[in-house]
Design a protein around this motif. Structure first.
Motif, PDB file in Angstrom:
ATOM      1  N   ALA A   1       1.075   6.056  -0.005  1.00 23.73           N
ATOM      2  CA  ALA A   1       0.976   4.761  -1.002  1.00 23.73           C
ATOM      3  C   ALA A   1       2.643   4.226  -0.663  1.00 23.73           C
ATOM      4  N   LYS A   2       2.841   3.112  -0.138  1.00 19.62           N
ATOM      5  CA  LYS A   2       4.572   2.365  -0.393  1.00 19.62           C
ATOM      6  C   LYS A   2       5.003   1.307  -1.658  1.00 19.62           C
ATOM      7  N   ILE A   3       3.971   0.880  -2.417  1.00 20.58           N
ATOM      8  CA  ILE A   3       3.331   0.114  -3.351  1.00 20.58           C
ATOM      9  C   ILE A   3       3.727   0.649  -4.397  1.00 20.58           C
ATOM     10  N   SER A   4       4.287   0.693  -5.949  1.00 24.01           N
ATOM     11  CA  SER A   4       3.853   1.563  -6.782  1.00 24.01           C
ATOM     12  C   SER A   4       3.291   0.920  -7.694  1.00 24.01           C
ATOM     13  N   LYS A   5       2.529   0.638  -8.745  1.00 23.43           N
ATOM     14  CA  LYS A   5       1.805   0.464  -9.886  1.00 23.43           C
ATOM     15  C   LYS A   5       2.714  -0.369 -10.975  1.00 23.43           C
TER      16      LYS A   5
ATOM     17  N   ALA B   1       2.612  -3.503  -7.890  1.00 18.91           N
ATOM     18  CA  ALA B   1       1.344  -3.921  -7.724  1.00 18.91           C
ATOM     19  C   ALA B   1       1.247  -5.013  -8.781  1.00 18.91           C
ATOM     20  N   GLU B   2       1.054  -4.632 -10.018  1.00 21.45           N
ATOM     21  CA  GLU B   2       0.770  -5.063 -11.052  1.00 21.45           C
ATOM     22  C   GLU B   2       2.232  -6.661 -11.149  1.00 21.45           C
ATOM     23  N   GLN B   3       3.023  -6.695 -10.783  1.00 23.05           N
ATOM     24  CA  GLN B   3       3.841  -7.524 -10.741  1.00 23.05           C
ATOM     25  C   GLN B   3       3.477  -8.520  -9.835  1.00 23.05           C
ATOM     26  N   THR B   4       3.412  -7.595  -9.113  1.00 25.20           N
ATOM     27  CA  THR B   4       2.218  -9.006  -8.183  1.00 25.20           C
ATOM     28  C   THR B   4       1.361 -10.211  -8.623  1.00 25.20           C
ATOM     29  N   MET B   5       0.238  -9.111  -9.490  1.00 20.97           N
ATOM     30  CA  MET B   5      -0.690 -10.149  -9.519  1.00 20.97           C
ATOM     31  C   MET B   5      -0.157 -10.551 -10.808  1.00 20.97           C
ATOM     32  N   ARG B   6       0.416 -10.543 -11.795  1.00 23.06           N
ATOM     33  CA  ARG B   6       0.522 -11.110 -12.448  1.00 23.06           C
ATOM     34  C   ARG B   6       1.864 -12.419 -12.361  1.00 23.06           C
TER      35      ARG B   6
ATOM     36  N   ALA C   1      -1.739  -0.835  -1.553  1.00 25.45           N
ATOM     37  CA  ALA C   1      -0.817   0.116  -1.787  1.00 25.45           C
ATOM     38  C   ALA C   1      -0.192   0.006  -0.606  1.00 25.45           C
ATOM     39  N   VAL C   2      -0.142   0.460   0.488  1.00 20.40           N
ATOM     40  CA  VAL C   2       1.054   0.344   2.105  1.00 20.40           C
ATOM     41  C   VAL C   2       1.523  -1.086   2.323  1.00 20.40           C
ATOM     42  N   SER C   3       0.452  -2.154   2.123  1.00 19.11           N
ATOM     43  CA  SER C   3       1.136  -3.445   2.879  1.00 19.11           C
ATOM     44  C   SER C   3       1.673  -4.501   1.364  1.00 19.11           C
ATOM     45  N   GLY C   4       1.007  -3.815   0.139  1.00 18.24           N
ATOM     46  CA  GLY C   4       1.366  -4.791  -0.846  1.00 18.24           C
ATOM     47  C   GLY C   4       0.479  -6.450  -0.995  1.00 18.24           C
ATOM     48  N   GLU C   5      -0.629  -6.629  -0.634  1.00 20.62           N
ATOM     49  CA  GLU C   5      -1.443  -7.710  -0.056  1.00 20.62           C
ATOM     50  C   GLU C   5      -2.281  -7.551  -1.033  1.00 20.62           C
ATOM     51  N   VAL C   6      -2.794  -8.880  -0.989  1.00 18.16           N
ATOM     52  CA  VAL C   6      -3.323  -9.141  -2.893  1.00 18.16           C
ATOM     53  C   VAL C   6      -5.129  -8.736  -1.967  1.00 18.16           C
ATOM     54  N   LEU C   7      -5.971  -7.825  -2.212  1.00 21.86           N
ATOM     55  CA  LEU C   7      -7.117  -7.812  -1.421  1.00 21.86           C
ATOM     56  C   LEU C   7      -8.312  -8.479  -2.841  1.00 21.86           C
TER      57      LEU C   7
END
Length: 790
Positions: A73-77, A80-85, A139-145
């Motif tokens: 995992a290169k993206i932290s939780k 990931a949360e910040q990206t979605m919000r 968790a690796v690329s940071g892309e929204v799935l």
């Protein structure tokens, strides 16, 4: 509507949609299997504050995610949360309940071995209710799935006409794809999927407006197997987002043969053979009373071309024009129908056990008597056996309750990628076959005669080679044999009407699936069909349209560069009508068969209801006659209105929904009005009377339409108290109006208005008038105290 009826319809619709997707794509779609994910580590918490970690409980036999995978995992939780919000503003109002690091290996070649942060949210609605949903970030690329939000009927709905047009919504969809991928996907890489084959969502006229888009993503400048689906509501907000990346290696984009060479090969290999083809592919309508046509089926319907080697890749068991058929030899043991009334549950169970060895450690878990899943009149016993508890092995079977004929049975075991096995774990050893191809084929030929009525007269074996090598990455643990038998009527095959017999590695029966319609009563209709177009003429017109497209495609052994046949810019899933010469889509969103509608019918150009009629055509509520015309000023029937409303609510999935109840004496199972009448009865818009006739084929009048509309608006009882409405009483023909309250309600709402001082209650309703009233009803949504129709 009764809750049980609504629940049954929802279940049937979900099953129908799942079946349609599996047939079209051959794989699970993104976002639909999140509950079946494998190993995971859960981080429980409230909101976005600090949280503690714990290991998520899982079924026995599943292993937890190892530290090696977690280290990937290169993206932290928090990221990931910040990206979605940031991407989806509605999440600013949502509570983050948990964050889970999970495997995403749902489908071979897609996401295999990848990991993602799954976030579970709760959001409160204005209606004092709340809903939970989940989102996922690689968790690796940071892309929204995946991203899906539930909606509230009371909260910010957009009905027809929407604030955001389809063209505006597509701009929004393309922009969110670029942002959600972190710029890894540029808008220039997006190739919109053929709408005739994108069945992810039904196209509904009623309910909140939803704009659905599905795109393939170019890799190396070529359309790839990866796709992304986006839903934008009528207000321009993103409602759904599903990204399906592929972790398999893409081959180089250089093809070994050129496009014109591929087109030449397609034409040289193409064979046209006459088939009987059903006009409606939905299971509920595919029975002996369905409309059929005689058509030339090109072999290009089921073939592709390896762009490197030039080898043809054929769909096994399709029963296409390139198939080699073999007669079924005589056998001493043949099918014998059950005698003495309907089978009991115990007799149905014994019928299955007599045909297949049910393992002793399997327990009978359910027995249910229901309707024929292929749309026939008879009833079927549905039986299930289970081994173990959650996600264990099971056996499912369907038996005709009248004849004792087995229609289906199969063993099922969850694939390794669902149970949580990863690429790092050693795959179980594949069991090789202990019988020869000839021995397996002989066994299948004996079994088909034993299980299928009149097998020698109605069926032929498609191709003689049945060996299927195990796909160990998907969970197969043994090689097997599969033989497909094609259904014929007087020497002509019925397209996609097949029976499949599967044997395990030891040559024992492991699955049986009968997808044929019963020929009883069908012959008279088929005998009327004769070819008026020669094979040569059909080939000439078809080949004039046939092109080749270079694209990537996923196979069991990886992603390949191939050529696909195209017709008119879309998939080459077309047939040529043997009576008219028209090239028609074999599968489309309607589930039906027909020529593409390239322009509006000539007889509505300049018509006063052109706009409304065109909208109903686009949504499938009105269809041109065989002559390509709508005949807008012709009258509609009482049952036509009910069918149109039902289709407007359910979209093209309406054909999958059936009721077993008989509501009127003259509305039988095979009635074209059965679905519409059932829908109105179940919604309490029409009172059932099994002992009397409804006469749904009569011409619909304005007076009858006013009553139906009042009931649909849930104002039926109110209408009983509005008999003295001044406006209606002042009309010249007031004395002829049977339900003055209903007339008053629909008139005051602007749905059905008087003209020239008359209501004309006995005047027939034309297609044009029905279209206008329908669109007025659609535009009334959101403006009444209770929701309309959804």
């Amino acid at each position: 509507m009764k809750k049980s009826a609504r629940k049954d319809r929802a279940v049937k619709l979900a099953v129908a949609g799942t079946l349609g997707l599996s047939l079209m794509y051959g794989a699970a779609q993104p976002g639909y299997a999140s509950g079946l994910d494998a190993a995971s580590t859960v981080i429980q918490g409230s909101g976005s504050g600090s949280v503690s970690e714990s290991v998520k409980a899982r079924p026995e036999g599943q292993e937890s995610m190892d530290s090696g995978q977690m280290a990937k995992a290169k993206i932290s939780k928090e990221q990931a949360e910040q990206t979605m919000r940031k991407l989806f503003p509605i999440l600013q109002q949502a509570k983050l309940d948990s964050v889970t690091l999970e495997n995403t290996n749902h489908v071979p070649n897609f996401n295999s071995g990848a990991i993602a942060w799954e976030m579970r949210w709760t959001i409160s609605h204005k209606s004092n209710s709340s809903a939970s949903f989940s989102t996922r970030v690689d968790a690796v690329s940071g892309e929204v799935l995946t991203y899906t939000t539930p909606y509230d009927r009371e909260d910010n709905q957009s009905y027809y006409p929407p604030k955001v047009s389809n063209a505006e919504a597509e701009k929004i969809a393309r922009q969110i794809i670029e942002k959600a991928s972190g710029g890894k996907i540029r808008q220039a890489q997006l190739v919109q999927e053929d709408p005739n084959f994108y069945w992810g969502e039904p196209k509904r006229l009623f309910g909140p407006v939803r704009h659905h888009f599905s795109y393939h993503i170019k890799v190396n400048g070529i359309k790839s197997v990866e796709n992304v689906q986006v839903t934008v509501d009528g207000n321009g907000e993103i409602r759904d987002y599903h990204r399906r990346p592929a972790n398999s290696q893409y081959p180089a984009a250089s093809a070994g043969i050129k496009q014109d060479e591929a087109e030449k090969l397609f034409k040289e290999q193409d064979k046209l053979v006459l088939h009987y083809v059903p006009a409606d592919w939905s299971p509920a309508n595919l029975h002996e009373k369905s409309k059929w046509m005689l058509a030339y089926v090109p072999s290009t319907v089921a073939i592709q071309l390896d762009a490197q080697s030039g080898k043809l890749i054929e769909t096994p068991g399709f029963g296409n024009s390139g198939s080699v058929y073999a007669d079924i030899p005589a056998a001493t043991e043949v099918f014998k129908p059950h005698q003495g009334g309907q089978l009991t549950a115990e007799q149905a169970e014994e019928t299955i056990k007599a045909a297949v060895a049910v393992p002793s450690d399997f327990t009978l878990s359910s027995q249910r008597l229901g309707e024929d899943y292929r749309g026939g009149k008879g009833q079927m016993w549905n039986l299930s056996w289970q081994k173990g508890q959650f996600m264990g092995e099971n056996l499912n079977a369907v038996v005709d309750a009248s004849t004792g004929e087995i229609r289906h049975f199969s063993f099922f075991k969850y694939p390794r990628h669902i149970l949580g096995d990863t690429a790092d774990q050693e795959a179980p050893k594949v069991k090789k076959t202990s019988v020869t191809e000839q021995q397996a084929r002989d066994t299948a030929l004996k079994l088909i005669v034993k299980l299928y009525p009149n097998a020698r007269e109605e069926l032929k074996l498609i191709n003689a080679e049945g060996l299927r090598k195990a796909d160990n990455s998907f969970g197969d643990q043994e090689d097997r044999f599969q033989y497909t038998f094609q259904s014929f009527y007087k020497g002509t095959p019925l397209l996609r009407n097949t029976v499949t017999v599967s044997l395990d590695a030891d040559g024992k029966l492991s699955a049986y699936h009968n997808e044929t319609v019963k020929l009883d009563g069908l012959g008279a209709s088929l005998d009327l069909l004769t070819a008026k177009i020669s094979e040569e003429a059909a080939r000439s017109s078809y080949h004039a349209e046939l092109k080749a497209e270079l694209t990537y495609e996923a196979f069991i052994d990886g992603i390949k560069l191939i050529y696909k046949p195209l017709i008119r810019g879309g998939r080459a899933a077309h047939v040529i009508d043997a009576q008219t010469g028209e090239i028609k889509l074999l599968f489309n969103r309607d589930g039906g068969l027909g020529a593409e509608q390239t322009s509006i019918p000539a007889d509505i150009e300049g018509h006063w209801a052109n706009s409304q009629i065109t909208t109903l055509i686009n949504y499938g509520l009105l269809k041109p006659d065989p002559d390509g015309r709508i005949h807008p000023d012709s009258s509609i029937r009482y049952g036509d209105w009910m069918n149109m409303i039902r289709r407007g609510v359910y979209g093209e999935h309406d054909g999958y929904l059936r009721s077993e109840e008989k509501h009127f004496a003259d509305v039988q199972e095979d009635s074209e009005f059965k679905g519409g009448v059932d829908f109105f009865v179940e919604n309490s818009w029409l009172k059932a009377n099994p002992g009397n006739k409804l006469n749904p084929g009569r011409t619909l009048t304005r007076g009858e339409l006013s009553i139906l509309l009042a009931n649909m608006l849930k104002y039926g009882k109110l209408a009983e108290h509005m008999t003295d409405d001044v406006r209606i009483a002042s009309l010249k023909d007031s004395d002829k109006i049977k339900n003055k309250g209903a007339a008053a309600i629909v008139s005051n709402l602007g749905l059905l208005t008087p003209s020239g001082g008359r209501f004309n209650p006995d005047a027939p309703v034309t297609k044009a008038q029905a279209a206008v009233v329908m669109m007025r009803l659609v535009e009334l949504q959101g403006k009444t105290d209770t929701a309309i129709l959804y």
